[in-house]
Design a protein around this motif. Structure first.
Motif, PDB file in Angstrom:
ATOM      1  N   LEU A 167       0.813  -1.219   0.000  1.00  0.00           N
ATOM      2  CA  LEU A 167       0.000   0.000   0.000  1.00  0.00           C
ATOM      3  C   LEU A 167       0.848   1.273   0.000  1.00  0.00           C
ATOM      4  O   LEU A 167       0.384   2.333  -0.426  1.00  0.00           O
ATOM      5  N   GLN A 168       2.100   1.174   0.468  1.00  0.00           N
ATOM      6  CA  GLN A 168       2.986   2.342   0.506  1.00  0.00           C
ATOM      7  C   GLN A 168       3.787   2.526  -0.778  1.00  0.00           C
ATOM      8  O   GLN A 168       4.462   3.549  -0.942  1.00  0.00           O
ATOM      9  N   ARG A 169       3.726   1.556  -1.687  1.00  0.00           N
ATOM     10  CA  ARG A 169       4.501   1.679  -2.930  1.00  0.00           C
ATOM     11  C   ARG A 169       4.078   2.922  -3.692  1.00  0.00           C
ATOM     12  O   ARG A 169       2.907   3.242  -3.796  1.00  0.00           O
ATOM     13  N   LYS A 170       5.052   3.604  -4.213  1.00  0.00           N
ATOM     14  CA  LYS A 170       4.776   4.832  -4.938  1.00  0.00           C
ATOM     15  C   LYS A 170       5.753   4.976  -6.110  1.00  0.00           C
ATOM     16  O   LYS A 170       6.828   4.357  -6.110  1.00  0.00           O
ATOM     17  N   SER A 171       5.382   5.749  -7.097  1.00  0.00           N
ATOM     18  CA  SER A 171       6.272   6.014  -8.227  1.00  0.00           C
ATOM     19  C   SER A 171       7.193   7.175  -7.858  1.00  0.00           C
ATOM     20  O   SER A 171       6.731   8.282  -7.591  1.00  0.00           O
ATOM     21  N   VAL A 172       8.486   6.909  -7.833  1.00  0.00           N
ATOM     22  CA  VAL A 172       9.486   7.913  -7.443  1.00  0.00           C
ATOM     23  C   VAL A 172      10.274   8.325  -8.682  1.00  0.00           C
ATOM     24  O   VAL A 172      10.849   7.485  -9.371  1.00  0.00           O
ATOM     25  N   ARG A 173      10.308   9.628  -8.927  1.00  0.00           N
ATOM     26  CA  ARG A 173      10.949  10.151 -10.143  1.00  0.00           C
ATOM     27  C   ARG A 173      12.109  11.098  -9.868  1.00  0.00           C
ATOM     28  O   ARG A 173      12.667  11.671 -10.794  1.00  0.00           O
ATOM     29  N   ASN A 206       7.157  -7.157  -8.760  1.00  0.00           N
ATOM     30  CA  ASN A 206       7.909  -7.656  -7.603  1.00  0.00           C
ATOM     31  C   ASN A 206       9.101  -6.753  -7.290  1.00  0.00           C
ATOM     32  O   ASN A 206       9.409  -6.468  -6.133  1.00  0.00           O
ATOM     33  N   MET A 207       9.766  -6.294  -8.336  1.00  0.00           N
ATOM     34  CA  MET A 207      10.947  -5.451  -8.147  1.00  0.00           C
ATOM     35  C   MET A 207      10.562  -4.088  -7.571  1.00  0.00           C
ATOM     36  O   MET A 207      11.265  -3.542  -6.713  1.00  0.00           O
ATOM     37  N   LEU A 208       9.443  -3.534  -8.033  1.00  0.00           N
ATOM     38  CA  LEU A 208       8.984  -2.242  -7.500  1.00  0.00           C
ATOM     39  C   LEU A 208       8.642  -2.369  -6.009  1.00  0.00           C
ATOM     40  O   LEU A 208       8.951  -1.477  -5.212  1.00  0.00           O
ATOM     41  N   GLY A 256      13.580   4.245  -4.136  1.00  0.00           N
ATOM     42  CA  GLY A 256      12.542   4.774  -4.997  1.00  0.00           C
ATOM     43  C   GLY A 256      12.707   4.199  -6.388  1.00  0.00           C
ATOM     44  O   GLY A 256      13.831   4.008  -6.860  1.00  0.00           O
ATOM     45  N   ALA A 257      11.590   3.917  -7.044  1.00  0.00           N
ATOM     46  CA  ALA A 257      11.635   3.357  -8.392  1.00  0.00           C
ATOM     47  C   ALA A 257      10.354   3.729  -9.118  1.00  0.00           C
ATOM     48  O   ALA A 257       9.354   4.091  -8.496  1.00  0.00           O
ATOM     49  N   VAL A 258      10.394   3.629 -10.439  1.00  0.00           N
ATOM     50  CA  VAL A 258       9.206   3.920 -11.238  1.00  0.00           C
ATOM     51  C   VAL A 258       9.256   3.094 -12.527  1.00  0.00           C
ATOM     52  O   VAL A 258      10.331   2.882 -13.091  1.00  0.00           O
ATOM     53  N   TRP A 259       8.101   2.610 -12.942  1.00  0.00           N
ATOM     54  CA  TRP A 259       7.964   1.846 -14.185  1.00  0.00           C
ATOM     55  C   TRP A 259       7.861   2.832 -15.332  1.00  0.00           C
ATOM     56  O   TRP A 259       6.961   3.673 -15.365  1.00  0.00           O
ATOM     57  N   THR A 260       8.769   2.773 -16.299  1.00  0.00           N
ATOM     58  CA  THR A 260       8.641   3.560 -17.524  1.00  0.00           C
ATOM     59  C   THR A 260       8.557   2.573 -18.688  1.00  0.00           C
ATOM     60  O   THR A 260       9.483   1.805 -18.931  1.00  0.00           O
ATOM     61  N   ALA A 261       7.433   2.595 -19.369  1.00  0.00           N
ATOM     62  CA  ALA A 261       7.138   1.580 -20.377  1.00  0.00           C
ATOM     63  C   ALA A 261       7.956   1.763 -21.652  1.00  0.00           C
ATOM     64  O   ALA A 261       8.145   2.880 -22.126  1.00  0.00           O
ATOM     65  N   GLU A 307       4.074  10.705  -1.945  1.00  0.00           N
ATOM     66  CA  GLU A 307       3.142  10.003  -1.070  1.00  0.00           C
ATOM     67  C   GLU A 307       2.402   8.948  -1.890  1.00  0.00           C
ATOM     68  O   GLU A 307       2.085   9.173  -3.053  1.00  0.00           O
ATOM     69  N   PRO A 308       2.116   7.804  -1.266  1.00  0.00           N
ATOM     70  CA  PRO A 308       1.348   6.789  -2.001  1.00  0.00           C
ATOM     71  C   PRO A 308      -0.068   7.272  -2.276  1.00  0.00           C
ATOM     72  O   PRO A 308      -0.624   8.063  -1.510  1.00  0.00           O
ATOM     73  N   LYS A 309      -0.646   6.820  -3.363  1.00  0.00           N
ATOM     74  CA  LYS A 309      -2.021   7.157  -3.700  1.00  0.00           C
ATOM     75  C   LYS A 309      -2.959   6.100  -3.129  1.00  0.00           C
ATOM     76  O   LYS A 309      -2.665   4.908  -3.191  1.00  0.00           O
ATOM     77  N   ASP A 310      -4.077   6.538  -2.596  1.00  0.00           N
ATOM     78  CA  ASP A 310      -5.102   5.608  -2.137  1.00  0.00           C
ATOM     79  C   ASP A 310      -5.979   5.272  -3.340  1.00  0.00           C
ATOM     80  O   ASP A 310      -6.792   6.076  -3.768  1.00  0.00           O
TER      81      ASP A 310
END
Length: 200
Positions: A40-46, A131-133, A142-147, A184-187
């Motif tokens: 629930l705390q995972r977030k996209s960090v840029r 899993n990696m995120l 911090g990590a973010v998926w970039t397609a 901050e994580p999004k709900d």
């Protein structure tokens, strides 16, 4: 360090298909809570700290988490490219439209799949990337998926700069580093999206 390992171990155990059977009593409520909170705390960090490289041990943890993902027929078509050379990171940033944050990231992991091993490589690799995120979050990274997939021009950028074989296709580039902070994580909970037994 012990808490980080506990979260990472519990996360991998709960999110993957294990070869051994476990009963509900084998996982403590505190382990369960830690894993759920991590998700629930995972977030996209840029944005990342320039003064803190990612330790080799933590990079290996990310890769282990990725390879622990479920895979159709256990084909495991994934391949991972760890990029930590500044010139390569900057080149990828310059040519990938949604990966500009690579200019400040100390490293990235490119998640790829071998299409000769599975027609559904992108599904298996998506599970590995998630899993990696989650493992990054568990380790204070911090990590973010970039397609890159399914965009041919983005996939060609990765192939050109990282010299991947023709059968290996990139799914995404994941910049990784210690976060600058402020995210901050999004709900995302939305009860209206849940349907029991049949569509409402």
């Amino acid at each position: 360090m012990k808490k980080m390992w506990l979260i990472l171990t519990a996360l991998v155990g709960m999110l993957t298909v294990a070869s051994c059977q476990r009963t509900a009593g084998d996982v403590s409520s505190s382990d369960t809570e830690a894993v759920l909170q991590n998700i629930l705390q995972r977030k996209s960090v840029r944005s990342y700290r320039s003064d803190m490289p990612v330790e080799k041990e933590k990079v290996e943890n990310l890769l282990r988490a990725g390879m622990a993902a479920p895979s159709g027929k256990d084909k495991r078509p994934w391949e991972f490219i760890v990029v930590d050379e500044r010139e390569l990171l900057d080149s990828l940033a310059a040519h990938l439209p949604y990966a500009k944050m690579l200019t400040s990231a100390p490293m990235a992991i490119v998640v790829c799949g071998d299409e000769t091993k599975s027609d559904y490589w992108y599904l298996d690799c998506s599970a590995a990337a998630e899993n990696m995120l989650l493992a990054a979050e568990a380790q204070g990274l911090g990590a973010v998926w970039t397609a890159t997939y399914p965009y041919r021009e983005r996939m060609e950028v990765v192939s050109r700069f990282l010299h991947t074989p023709s059968q290996v296709k990139s799914l995404c580039v994941i910049p990784v580093g210690y976060p600058m902070g402020g995210q901050e994580p999004k709900d995302k909970w939305d009860e209206s999206r849940i349907h029991y037994n049949k569509w409402k």
